[in-house]
Enzyme design. Structure first.
Site, mmCIF file in Angstrom:
data_model
loop_
_atom_site.group_PDB
_atom_site.id
_atom_site.type_symbol
_atom_site.label_atom_id
_atom_site.label_comp_id
_atom_site.label_asym_id
_atom_site.label_seq_id
_atom_site.Cartn_x
_atom_site.Cartn_y
_atom_site.Cartn_z
ATOM 1 C CB CYS A 72 7.134 -13.441 7.781
ATOM 2 S SG CYS A 72 8.053 -12.972 9.047
ATOM 3 C CG HIS A 93 11.233 -14.734 12.224
ATOM 4 N ND1 HIS A 93 10.441 -14.141 12.915
ATOM 5 C CD2 HIS A 93 12.459 -14.907 12.908
ATOM 6 C CE1 HIS A 93 10.711 -13.990 14.057
ATOM 7 N NE2 HIS A 93 11.813 -14.381 14.182
ATOM 8 C CB CYS A 146 5.362 -13.758 11.951
ATOM 9 S SG CYS A 146 5.392 -12.063 11.696
ATOM 10 C CD GLU A 147 2.845 -8.283 16.904
ATOM 11 O OE1 GLU A 147 3.203 -7.078 16.497
ATOM 12 O OE2 GLU A 147 2.410 -8.733 17.885
ATOM 13 C CG HIS A 148 4.534 -7.654 11.707
ATOM 14 N ND1 HIS A 148 6.085 -8.200 12.084
ATOM 15 C CD2 HIS A 148 3.981 -6.953 12.521
ATOM 16 C CE1 HIS A 148 5.932 -7.236 13.058
ATOM 17 N NE2 HIS A 148 4.847 -6.541 13.445
ATOM 18 C CG HIS A 149 3.878 -11.340 7.361
ATOM 19 N ND1 HIS A 149 4.877 -10.995 8.030
ATOM 20 C CD2 HIS A 149 3.446 -10.587 5.996
ATOM 21 C CE1 HIS A 149 5.527 -9.774 7.154
ATOM 22 N NE2 HIS A 149 4.847 -9.628 6.061
ATOM 23 C CD GLN A 192 13.746 -14.227 17.693
ATOM 24 O OE1 GLN A 192 13.541 -14.518 16.262
ATOM 25 N NE2 GLN A 192 14.933 -14.216 17.949
#
Length: 210
Positions: A169, A167, A98-101, A139
Site C-alpha cells: 500500500c 507494505h 493491510c486493513e486500510h487498502h 503490523q
C-alpha cells in the site's frame, strides 16, 4: 494408563487457538467483485476481453485463501531441564493484508521468549505468526497479538517479537517508495525491563552477513 503414558500427558499441554468468524459466501463475493470491477470501468463480461470473464471468481477465491485463518494446537511442555536462556525462532516468513487498502504486506517475524516453567514446540511460534497474519491487519497490532499469545500460553519471564515487512500500500501506490521496510517490536517482561537482555534479543534477530 501406563506410567510412561501418564508422564507424557503430564508434561505436554495443548491449547486450541481458534478464530471465530462468520461463514463465507463465495458466490456473493464473486458478484461483489464483478460489480467492483465494473465500477472502475472494467467490464468482466466484455467480449473484447474474454480473459476477464473468470476474474471476479478468481479474486473472491484469492482473498478467501489469503484470509483463511488456520486453527492450531499450541503445545507446551514442562521445562524439565530448567532451561533459562533465550529461545528465538527467526526469519518466519509471513504475509498479511493491510486493513486500510486490502493490499498485501509481506515480511519476516523474529519471535523469542525466556522460559519459566514451560517451553513450546518450536513450530508453534511459526503457526502463531501465521494465525494472526491471516486477517485484515496492521503490523503494529499483529506484533502485539503474537506477544500476547506467548505471554498467555507460556507465562514466560520475557517475550520479544520483531516484525519487518514491505507494505504494498506504500510501495505500489501513495508514496510509491519501493524497497522500504517497516519494523515493529514488542518486548515484555525481562526483555523490556533489562537493557542487556533486550540488546541480546535484538542482536539475535539481525540478519547474519554471509
Amino acid at each position: 494408563m501406563s506410567s510412561a503414558a501418564h508422564e507424557v500427558t503430564r508434561l505436554a499441554s495443548r491449547s486450541r487457538v481458534t478464530h471465530p468468524a462468520p461463514g463465507r459466501d463465495l458466490d456473493n463475493a464473486e458478484a461483489a467483485a464483478a460489480e467492483f470491477l465494473r465500477s472502475l470501468g472494467i467490464d468482466p463480461d466484455d467480449p473484447a476481453t474474454p480473459d476477464l470473464a473468470d476474474t471476479p471468481r478468481r479474486l473472491a477465491l484469492a482473498y478467501d485463501e489469503l484470509l483463511d485463518v488456520p486453527e492450531f494446537d499450541f503445545t507446551t511442555f514442562a521445562n524439565t531441564e530448567a532451561y533459562d536462556e533465550l529461545v528465538v525462532v527467526g526469519d518466519i516468513a509471513f504475509q498479511s493484508i493491510c486493513e486500510h487498502h486490502l493490499l498485501p504486506f509481506v515480511g519476516v517475524a523474529h519471535v523469542g521468549y525466556l522460559p519459566a516453567d514451560r517451553i513450546v514446540g518450536l513450530s508453534k511460534l511459526a503457526r502463531t505468526v501465521d494465525h494472526f497474519a491471516r486477517r485484515p491487519q496492521t503490523q503494529e497490532r499483529l506484533t502485539m497479538q503474537i506477544a500476547d499469545l506467548l505471554e498467555e500460553q507460556l507465562r514466560p519471564r520475557g517475550v520479544g517479537v520483531v516484525l519487518r515487512a514491505e507494505h504494498t500500500c506504500m510501495t505500489l501506490r501513495g508514496a510509491r517508495s519501493p524497497g522500504t521496510a517497516t519494523t515493529t517490536s514488542s518486548m515484555r517482561g525481562h526483555l523490556r525491563e533489562h537493557p542487556a537482555a533486550r540488546a541480546e534479543f535484538l542482536a539475535l534477530t539481525r540478519p547474519i552477513a554471509l
